[in-house]
Design a protein around this motif. Structure first.
Motif, PDB file in Angstrom:
ATOM      1  N   UNK A   1      54.283  88.369  67.617  1.00 49.44           N
ATOM      2  CA  UNK A   1      55.407  89.210  67.857  1.00 49.44           C
ATOM      3  C   UNK A   1      56.552  88.819  66.806  1.00 49.44           C
ATOM      4  N   UNK A   2      56.729  87.625  66.364  1.00 51.17           N
ATOM      5  CA  UNK A   2      57.933  86.987  65.708  1.00 51.17           C
ATOM      6  C   UNK A   2      57.756  87.586  64.379  1.00 51.17           C
ATOM      7  N   UNK A   3      56.569  87.982  63.887  1.00 51.22           N
ATOM      8  CA  UNK A   3      56.551  88.687  62.347  1.00 51.22           C
ATOM      9  C   UNK A   3      57.376  90.024  62.553  1.00 51.22           C
ATOM     10  N   UNK A   4      57.258  90.437  63.493  1.00 45.65           N
ATOM     11  CA  UNK A   4      58.035  91.953  63.625  1.00 45.65           C
ATOM     12  C   UNK A   4      59.442  91.727  64.149  1.00 45.65           C
ATOM     13  N   UNK A   5      59.822  90.611  64.571  1.00 46.30           N
ATOM     14  CA  UNK A   5      61.070  90.729  65.172  1.00 46.30           C
ATOM     15  C   UNK A   5      62.035  89.481  64.582  1.00 46.30           C
TER      16      UNK A   5
ATOM     17  N   UNK B   1      43.257  64.327  58.371  1.00 50.49           N
ATOM     18  CA  UNK B   1      43.619  64.689  57.030  1.00 50.49           C
ATOM     19  C   UNK B   1      43.465  65.945  56.600  1.00 50.49           C
ATOM     20  N   UNK B   2      44.287  66.689  56.302  1.00 51.98           N
ATOM     21  CA  UNK B   2      44.356  67.997  56.026  1.00 51.98           C
ATOM     22  C   UNK B   2      45.587  68.563  55.338  1.00 51.98           C
ATOM     23  N   UNK B   3      45.353  69.660  54.852  1.00 52.42           N
ATOM     24  CA  UNK B   3      46.476  70.315  53.804  1.00 52.42           C
ATOM     25  C   UNK B   3      46.508  71.761  54.150  1.00 52.42           C
ATOM     26  N   UNK B   4      47.742  72.302  53.858  1.00 56.04           N
ATOM     27  CA  UNK B   4      47.873  73.708  54.192  1.00 56.04           C
ATOM     28  C   UNK B   4      48.574  74.186  53.173  1.00 56.04           C
ATOM     29  N   UNK B   5      48.350  75.788  52.944  1.00 50.70           N
ATOM     30  CA  UNK B   5      49.258  76.539  52.102  1.00 50.70           C
ATOM     31  C   UNK B   5      50.308  77.045  52.824  1.00 50.70           C
ATOM     32  N   UNK B   6      51.657  77.298  52.240  1.00 51.07           N
ATOM     33  CA  UNK B   6      52.733  77.598  53.150  1.00 51.07           C
ATOM     34  C   UNK B   6      52.689  78.702  53.994  1.00 51.07           C
ATOM     35  N   UNK B   7      52.252  79.736  53.624  1.00 47.78           N
ATOM     36  CA  UNK B   7      51.922  80.870  54.621  1.00 47.78           C
ATOM     37  C   UNK B   7      51.153  80.607  55.670  1.00 47.78           C
ATOM     38  N   UNK B   8      50.148  80.029  55.519  1.00 50.65           N
ATOM     39  CA  UNK B   8      49.309  79.668  56.636  1.00 50.65           C
ATOM     40  C   UNK B   8      49.792  78.718  57.534  1.00 50.65           C
ATOM     41  N   UNK B   9      50.509  78.061  56.812  1.00 49.19           N
ATOM     42  CA  UNK B   9      51.300  76.754  57.989  1.00 49.19           C
ATOM     43  C   UNK B   9      52.214  77.355  58.753  1.00 49.19           C
ATOM     44  N   UNK B  10      53.131  78.431  58.009  1.00 52.00           N
ATOM     45  CA  UNK B  10      54.081  79.124  58.729  1.00 52.00           C
ATOM     46  C   UNK B  10      53.379  80.036  59.880  1.00 52.00           C
ATOM     47  N   UNK B  11      52.480  80.616  59.739  1.00 53.17           N
ATOM     48  CA  UNK B  11      51.612  81.360  60.814  1.00 53.17           C
ATOM     49  C   UNK B  11      51.291  80.440  61.805  1.00 53.17           C
ATOM     50  N   UNK B  12      50.848  79.385  61.591  1.00 53.62           N
ATOM     51  CA  UNK B  12      50.351  78.340  62.671  1.00 53.62           C
ATOM     52  C   UNK B  12      51.628  77.830  63.262  1.00 53.62           C
ATOM     53  N   UNK B  13      52.597  77.797  62.856  1.00 52.01           N
ATOM     54  CA  UNK B  13      53.997  77.326  63.519  1.00 52.01           C
ATOM     55  C   UNK B  13      54.359  78.463  64.468  1.00 52.01           C
ATOM     56  N   UNK B  14      54.264  79.374  63.953  1.00 50.93           N
ATOM     57  CA  UNK B  14      54.646  80.647  64.930  1.00 50.93           C
ATOM     58  C   UNK B  14      53.771  81.134  65.882  1.00 50.93           C
ATOM     59  N   UNK B  15      52.288  80.672  65.669  1.00 50.50           N
ATOM     60  CA  UNK B  15      51.571  81.444  66.788  1.00 50.50           C
ATOM     61  C   UNK B  15      50.458  80.558  67.418  1.00 50.50           C
ATOM     62  N   UNK B  16      50.231  79.388  66.899  1.00 51.97           N
ATOM     63  CA  UNK B  16      49.133  78.480  66.952  1.00 51.97           C
ATOM     64  C   UNK B  16      49.580  77.482  68.072  1.00 51.97           C
ATOM     65  N   UNK B  17      48.965  77.059  69.320  1.00 52.23           N
ATOM     66  CA  UNK B  17      49.268  76.020  70.135  1.00 52.23           C
ATOM     67  C   UNK B  17      48.809  74.572  69.701  1.00 52.23           C
ATOM     68  N   UNK B  18      48.441  74.542  68.233  1.00 45.83           N
ATOM     69  CA  UNK B  18      48.051  73.147  67.787  1.00 45.83           C
ATOM     70  C   UNK B  18      49.226  72.628  66.729  1.00 45.83           C
ATOM     71  N   UNK B  19      49.460  71.508  66.724  1.00 50.82           N
ATOM     72  CA  UNK B  19      50.395  71.087  65.927  1.00 50.82           C
ATOM     73  C   UNK B  19      49.743  70.796  64.400  1.00 50.82           C
ATOM     74  N   UNK B  20      50.518  70.688  63.424  1.00 56.77           N
ATOM     75  CA  UNK B  20      49.711  70.461  61.970  1.00 56.77           C
ATOM     76  C   UNK B  20      49.190  69.199  62.078  1.00 56.77           C
ATOM     77  N   UNK B  21      48.238  68.850  61.524  1.00 55.01           N
ATOM     78  CA  UNK B  21      47.535  67.608  61.242  1.00 55.01           C
ATOM     79  C   UNK B  21      48.575  66.486  61.153  1.00 55.01           C
TER      80      UNK B  21
END
Length: 689
Positions: free
Chosen positions: A198-202, A633-653
């Motif tokens: 929902x945050x992507x819209x609002x 050990x893990x790396x993320x592209x910025x848009x994917x990390x942004x998506x994770x922070x908004x919608x994923x119950x898992x913290x970045x690695x």
């Protein structure tokens, strides 16, 4: 509600350049690394001299400042995220191994016409035939949508399309009744969004505003593939419809609460509380009519979505459903559709520059459609009985350590501990593969008909799910295939599940140092085990029933501790201006903390009272925590990390690795001191377990 180790849709959490801890922390190193893959047959461990990649460390970093960089800084500096990935880490490395193994199975099967998995895979790989058909395979569905004369007829078409894996504005399916876990029930939940959350819209955010504009352009492009006139204007109307739905959606934090999600309503209740949607016609078509009650996950959202449906012109709803068809089957259509879909979902949403090779997509598609049919061959070829026996024993060791740990909890009342032990004793660990394989004999697969094959597989799963109603609970069912690099906990079945593919290096290697194995797969096992005792899992008793079996004081003391963990993670800022949501990620962060505690105990129990050997100049405790850090050990592209922070119950690695700052034994192992970025005073460390 299954709780997986990582997001199912994104195969790994990740560290990111510029991330910050709660206290001033050094900027995270630009990440990258040499691809650590299983090598040729050898006598020693598959990674390093004892199971850990020492070369990937950066000893110039103090472990107390940034344990992720200390344990993997050189890996971060030297690893590039592959062009076809949004994220790259140990999960992805191992998934590539699994994909290569699965590809070998499918290539062999494709040489023998009549093999379901071979014919499906061959259909996917025949790109020339797919391109020749264009969008023709989905035109009958589009015609049915166009033929709806009113919203009731359109709702009927929505229900018909659902069996082929094409979602409408609601999610409706069959699952266990969490307050009567011996019974299957129909669940109804919010749905209908085309963007991840929902945050992507609002949300008022420049990056998200740009994504919204690109999303509208993408919708117009997709409509153009089916000859839609005025595609730009009509795409805008679809976006406005989805935004109206997003406005009434519950947040992901609200939807985490198992008690709030449990709303038992009769069909008459649903019609009364959510007017505006033709419910009777919808459930009559989808096969879920006539139930004594329904479990509604987000009642206010369902009511809101029904009103939005009622207020929206039929033509907009028809365009919306055409797009649902296009997006659901985009990867199985001609190349222009595939490329346009990837340009948005892959590049805009996740930052991935390049689409995966066709064979990789074919492996994923075939595994999704006929996973256990492949799994039978995969297990026979790559998961010998010796590996299963070793993991079975390790699981028993972790469960035994959890039992001891329960007795030491100061915040849990004695009577509650008795019930907790009963729940622990009732666990069902599922290791490697199902005891009963899924029977795909009714699925009709035809070489040369990819869309038809995908539709047949989706319909099989839909009907398999629907036919559970009024049947005994299937306790042999698996929610993942043996080839999956993941694990999960299912509270209503009181089970923990570990597919065969994750039981490989760096998570587990029979030839590796036990400290590395306990820090890797041992923590994973403890993680999943503890989900049954986290802020939501603890609400289910030994039978899987959603009920309050803790005392009020237990809950109060427990919540005081978990609130500290929420606050700790709320302070992390992986992207400037974008923090981790401590409330959303609480369950996973708690599970990591518990997994560390329980696996550490189990490791020391495995030593049988003897001191751990020093290997590579490192103590056993140091190797244990390094084994844990290696997994994340893990790396993320910025848009994917942004998506994770908004919608994923898992913290970045990187922040999952930082969980060690709450563990006293880690301080003793690495000598973290006041002034170090990760250092927490003893009274500030979160000690739930």
């Amino acid at each position: 509600m299954r709780r997986s180790l990582i997001a199912v849709s994104l195969l790994a959490s990740a560290a990111l350049v510029g991330a910050s801890y709660a206290k001033p922390a050094p900027k995270a190193k630009p990440a990258a690394a040499k691809k650590v893959v299983a090598g040729k047959a050898q006598t020693g461990p598959k990674i390093g001299a004892f199971g850990f990649d020492i070369a990937g460390m950066d000893r110039s970093v103090k472990p107390g400042d940034d344990f992720a960089a200390f344990s993997g800084g050189t890996w971060f500096k030297t690893t590039e995220i592959p062009a076809d990935r949004a994220t790259w880490g140990m999960f992805n490395v191992l998934q590539d191994v699994s994909n290569e193994q699965t590809r070998a199975i499918l290539d062999e099967a494709a040489k023998a016409p009549g093999s379901k998995i071979g014919d499906f895979y061959a259909s996917f790989m025949d790109e020339a035939a797919i391109n020749a058909k264009g969008v023709d395979p989905i035109k009958p569905w589009l015609a049915q949508i166009d033929g709806a004369k009113d919203k009731t007829e359109l709702a009927v078409e929505m229900a018909k399309l659902a069996r082929y894996g094409i979602g409408g504005i609601f999610g409706m399916g069959v699952g266990q009744d969490s307050k009567d876990p011996q019974t299957y029930v129909v669940n109804l939940g919010q749905g209908g969004l085309g963007l991840p959350d929902r945050d992507y819209y609002l949300k008022d955010d420049a990056k998200l505003a740009d994504t919204r504009e690109k999303y509208k352009a993408y919708l117009a492009t997709m409509l153009g593939f089916v000859g839609t006139p005025d595609a730009t204007a009509r795409a805008g109307a679809i976006f406005d419809f989805e935004k109206a739905i997003a406005t009434v959606h519950w947040t992901r934090i609200e939807s985490r609460d198992a008690d709030k999600r449990y709303n038992k309503l009769t069909f008459a209740d649903i019609e009364t509380k959510a007017p505006g949607f033709p419910w009777a016609a919808y459930v009559a078509q989808n096969g879920m009519a006539g139930r004594p009650y329904y479990l509604v996950g987000q009642p206010s959202a369902i009511a809101g979505e029904a009103k939005v449906f009622a207020d929206t012109p039929l033509s907009v709803l028809q365009d919306y459903m055409k797009l649902r068809v296009l997006r659901s089957y985009a990867n199985y259509l001609a190349k222009p559709v595939v490329d346009a879909n990837f340009a948005f979902t892959g590049t805009v949403l996740s930052g991935t520059p390049q689409q995966q090779l066709r064979w990789k997509r074919g492996v994923a598609a075939t595994s999704g459609a006929l996973g256990e049919e492949i799994g039978k061959v995969y297990v026979a070829r790559y998961f010998p009985p010796k590996s299963k026996a070793a993991i079975d024993q390790l699981v028993k060791n972790i469960i035994a350590a959890m039992s001891v740990r329960l007795d030491k909890l100061e915040w849990m009342a004695p009577d509650t501990k008795i019930k907790a032990h009963e729940k622990l004793a009732a666990f069902t660990p599922k290791i490697g593969y199902p005891s009963v394989w899924r029977d795909y004999s009714s699925v009709k697969i035809m070489r040369g008909d990819l869309v038809g094959n995908v539709a047949a597989a989706n319909e099989f799963e839909y009907l398999r799910n629907l036919h559970k109603l009024d049947k005994p609970i299937d306790r042999t069912e698996w929610g993942m295939t043996p080839m999956t690099i993941n694990a999960y906990a299912n509270p209503v079945l009181n089970e923990i599940v570990f597919p065969a593919a994750i039981l490989q290096a760096p998570f587990f290697d029979a030839k590796a140092d036990p400290a590395i194995n306990y820090g890797g797969i041992g923590v994973v096992i403890g993680h999943e085990l503890s989900h049954h005792f986290d802020d939501q899992g603890r609400k289910y008793d030994k039978t899987g029933k959603l009920t309050e079996w803790w005392t009020a004081e237990d809950v109060k003391r427990f919540t005081a501790l978990t609130d500290k963990l929420v606050k700790q993670y709320d302070a992390y800022e992986p992207i400037p201006g974008q923090h981790i949501q401590g409330g959303l990620t609480l369950g996973e962060n708690m599970a990591d903390l518990a997994g560390l505690a329980v696996a550490y105990d189990a490791y020391h129990r495995s030593l049988g009272g003897k001191p751990a050997p020093v290997i590579g100049g490192m103590t056993g405790d140091q190797r244990f925590y390094l084994g844990y850090a290696q997994v994340w050990r893990s790396k993320f592209r910025e848009p994917a990390l942004r998506s994770q922070l908004l919608s994923d119950p898992h913290s970045p690695g990187q922040f999952r690795t930082a969980e060690v700052r709450n563990v006293d034994a880690w301080y003793a192992a690495f000598g973290a001191q006041p002034g170090d970025a990760l250092y927490l005073a003893p009274g500030d460390r979160v000690r739930v377990w």
